[in-house]
Design an enzyme around this catalytic site. Structure first.
Site, PDB file in Angstrom:
ATOM      1  N   ASP A 274      14.587   0.752   1.229  1.00  0.00           N
ATOM      2  CA  ASP A 274      16.054   0.110   2.032  1.00  0.00           C
ATOM      3  C   ASP A 274      16.360  -0.760   2.253  1.00  0.00           C
ATOM      4  OD1 ASP A 274      15.782   0.093   4.966  1.00  0.00           O
ATOM      5  OD2 ASP A 274      14.424  -1.170   5.199  1.00  0.00           O
TER       6      ASP A 274
ATOM      7  N   ASP B 232       7.179   3.132  -1.967  1.00  0.00           N
ATOM      8  CA  ASP B 232       7.667   4.359  -1.211  1.00  0.00           C
ATOM      9  C   ASP B 232       9.232   4.461  -0.815  1.00  0.00           C
ATOM     10  OD1 ASP B 232       7.239   2.192   0.231  1.00  0.00           O
ATOM     11  OD2 ASP B 232       5.932   2.807   1.884  1.00  0.00           O
TER      12      ASP B 232
ATOM     13  N   ARG C  24      -1.071   6.558   7.357  1.00  0.00           N
ATOM     14  CA  ARG C  24      -0.244   6.734   5.643  1.00  0.00           C
ATOM     15  C   ARG C  24      -1.616   7.934   5.136  1.00  0.00           C
ATOM     16  NH1 ARG C  24       0.989   1.751   3.885  1.00  0.00           N
ATOM     17  NH2 ARG C  24       0.438  -0.402   4.923  1.00  0.00           N
TER      18      ARG C  24
ATOM     19  N   ASP D  99       3.195   3.634   6.492  1.00  0.00           N
ATOM     20  CA  ASP D  99       3.020   3.248   7.410  1.00  0.00           C
ATOM     21  C   ASP D  99       3.372   2.893   9.278  1.00  0.00           C
ATOM     22  OD1 ASP D  99       2.880   1.189   6.227  1.00  0.00           O
ATOM     23  OD2 ASP D  99       1.911  -0.615   8.085  1.00  0.00           O
TER      24      ASP D  99
ATOM     25  N   VAL E  27      10.056   6.173   9.355  1.00  0.00           N
ATOM     26  CA  VAL E  27       9.672   7.159   8.969  1.00  0.00           C
ATOM     27  C   VAL E  27       8.134   6.554   8.461  1.00  0.00           C
ATOM     28  CG1 VAL E  27      11.792   8.469   7.782  1.00  0.00           C
ATOM     29  CG2 VAL E  27      10.129   7.353   6.313  1.00  0.00           C
TER      30      VAL E  27
ATOM     31  N   LYS F 266       0.625  -1.295  -0.152  1.00  0.00           N
ATOM     32  CA  LYS F 266       0.663   0.083  -0.391  1.00  0.00           C
ATOM     33  C   LYS F 266       0.335   1.380   0.495  1.00  0.00           C
ATOM     34  CE  LYS F 266      -3.002  -2.133   2.698  1.00  0.00           C
ATOM     35  NZ  LYS F 266      -3.663  -3.298   4.516  1.00  0.00           N
TER      36      LYS F 266
HETATM   37  P1  5GP Z   1      13.111  -3.136   0.874  1.00  0.00           P
HETATM   38  O1  5GP Z   1      12.115  -3.600   0.577  1.00  0.00           O
HETATM   39  O2  5GP Z   1      13.835  -2.667   0.619  1.00  0.00           O
HETATM   40  O3  5GP Z   1      13.223  -3.064   2.594  1.00  0.00           O
HETATM   41  O4  5GP Z   1      11.963  -2.408   1.754  1.00  0.00           O
HETATM   42  C1  5GP Z   1      11.471  -1.953   1.059  1.00  0.00           C
HETATM   43  C2  5GP Z   1       9.582  -1.517   1.659  1.00  0.00           C
HETATM   44  O5  5GP Z   1       9.625  -1.443   3.315  1.00  0.00           O
HETATM   45  C3  5GP Z   1       8.828  -1.285   1.486  1.00  0.00           C
HETATM   46  O6  5GP Z   1       7.405  -0.594   0.484  1.00  0.00           O
HETATM   47  C4  5GP Z   1       8.141   0.105   2.798  1.00  0.00           C
HETATM   48  O7  5GP Z   1       6.952  -0.565   2.505  1.00  0.00           O
HETATM   49  C5  5GP Z   1       9.205  -0.560   3.692  1.00  0.00           C
HETATM   50  N1  5GP Z   1      10.050   0.032   4.903  1.00  0.00           N
HETATM   51  C6  5GP Z   1      11.146   0.217   5.009  1.00  0.00           C
HETATM   52  N2  5GP Z   1      11.824   1.385   5.491  1.00  0.00           N
HETATM   53  C7  5GP Z   1      10.604   1.675   6.275  1.00  0.00           C
HETATM   54  C8  5GP Z   1       9.814   3.068   7.143  1.00  0.00           C
HETATM   55  O8  5GP Z   1      11.615   4.076   7.898  1.00  0.00           O
HETATM   56  N3  5GP Z   1       8.678   3.791   7.116  1.00  0.00           N
HETATM   57  C9  5GP Z   1       7.832   2.822   6.951  1.00  0.00           C
HETATM   58  N4  5GP Z   1       7.354   3.383   7.071  1.00  0.00           N
HETATM   59  N5  5GP Z   1       8.115   1.711   5.830  1.00  0.00           N
HETATM   60  C10 5GP Z   1       9.160   1.457   5.497  1.00  0.00           C
HETATM   61 MG    MG Z   2       4.853  -0.998   3.892  1.00  0.00          MG
END
Ligand code: 5GP
Ligand code: MG
Length: 180
Positions: free
Chosen positions: A108, A105, A170, A164, A158, A48
Site C-alpha cells: 500500500d 499480503d 481473514r 482483515d 480490501v 498476520k
Molecule cells: P503499507 O505499509 O504498504 O502501507 O501497508 C501494508 C500493510 O497495511 C499490509 O500488510 C496490510 O496489513 C495493511 N493494508 C494495506 N492496505 C490494506 C487493505 O486494503 N486492506 C487491509 N485489510 N489491509 C491493508
Molecule cells: Mg493488517
C-alpha cells in the site's frame, strides 16, 4: 456450518475469486523458483495478513525452505495506515548470508516492506526479494516495488484471503470489498 456464514453478507463485491488466486499462485511460485539462486530460501512471512497467501504460495515451491514469521503492525485495526511500522517480536530471524523472500499480503504505502527489508539488510542478509499478493495502484509514501506481485488493484480497502478489517474477514477464501 460453513465458516464464512455471517461474513459473506458483509461483502459488497468479490474482487478476486479463489480459483483465480490459485492459478496466479501457480505462476508466481514457478517464477520464484526459476529466478532464485539455487539452494534453500529463507521465506519470511509478515503476520498476520500474509499467512494465507504464504501458506498457499510456499507449498507450491518445490525446494528446501526455511520459513520464518515476523509480527509487524502498521494499521492497528482500522482502514488507514498509521504511518509507523511496529516490530512486535523480540528478535529477528537469522538471515546472515542468506537470500530472503519477504512476503506480505498487500503493498500500500510501501512503509512496511521498506522498513522490514531495511532491517533485514542490517541483519546481514545478501538480498531481500519481496512478494505480495496484492499491490495498490497508487503513489507510495516509500519508493518501493515488490519483485513478485499477484494482482494489481485499485486504491480501495480490501479484505479476505488473510486481510482483515478490525481483525475479521481473514478467513474469507477470496479478496473482496466490504459494504460501506
Ligand atoms: P503499507 O505499509 O504498504 O502501507 O501497508 C501494508 C500493510 O497495511 C499490509 O500488510 C496490510 O496489513 C495493511 N493494508 C494495506 N492496505 C490494506 C487493505 O486494503 N486492506 C487491509 N485489510 N489491509 C491493508
Ligand atoms: Mg493488517
Amino acid at each position: 456450518m460453513k465458516p464464512e456464514i455471517g461474513l459473506r453478507e458483509d461483502v459488497e463485491r468479490v474482487l478476486i475469486d479463489e480459483k483465480v488466486i490459485e492459478k496466479r499462485l501457480d505462476a508466481m511460485a514457478e517464477e520464484i523458483d526459476r529466478e532464485f539462486p539455487p539452494g534453500p530460501i529463507v521465506a519470511i512471512v509478515l503476520l498476520k495478513g500474509a499467512f494465507v497467501f504464504a501458506a498457499d504460495l510456499l507449498r507450491r515451491i518445490p525446494r528446501p525452505l526455511d520459513i520464518e514469521c515476523l509480527n509487524v503492525a502498521s494499521y492497528h485495526g482500522g482502514m488507514e495506515s498509521s504511518g509507523t511500522v511496529k516490530f512486535l517480536d523480540h528478535a529477528l530471524p537469522d538471515v546472515k548470508g542468506r537470500h530472503v523472500l519477504l512476503l506480505d499480503d498487500i503493498l500500500d504505502t510501501g512503509r512496511t516492506l521498506k522498513a522490514v527489508a531495511d532491517r533485514l539488510m542490517e541483519e546481514g542478509c545478501i538480498a531481500v526479494h519481496t512478494g505480495v499478493l496484492l499491490a495498490k495502484d497508487k503513489v507510495r509514501a516509500e519508493d518501493v516495488q515488490a519483485d513478485y506481485v499477484g494482482f494489481e488493484i485499485g486504491d480501495e480497502f480490501v479484505v479476505g484471503y488473510g486481510l482483515d478489517y478490525k481483525g475479521r474477514y481473514r478467513n474469507l477464501p477470496f479478496v473482496g470489498v466490504l459494504k460501506g
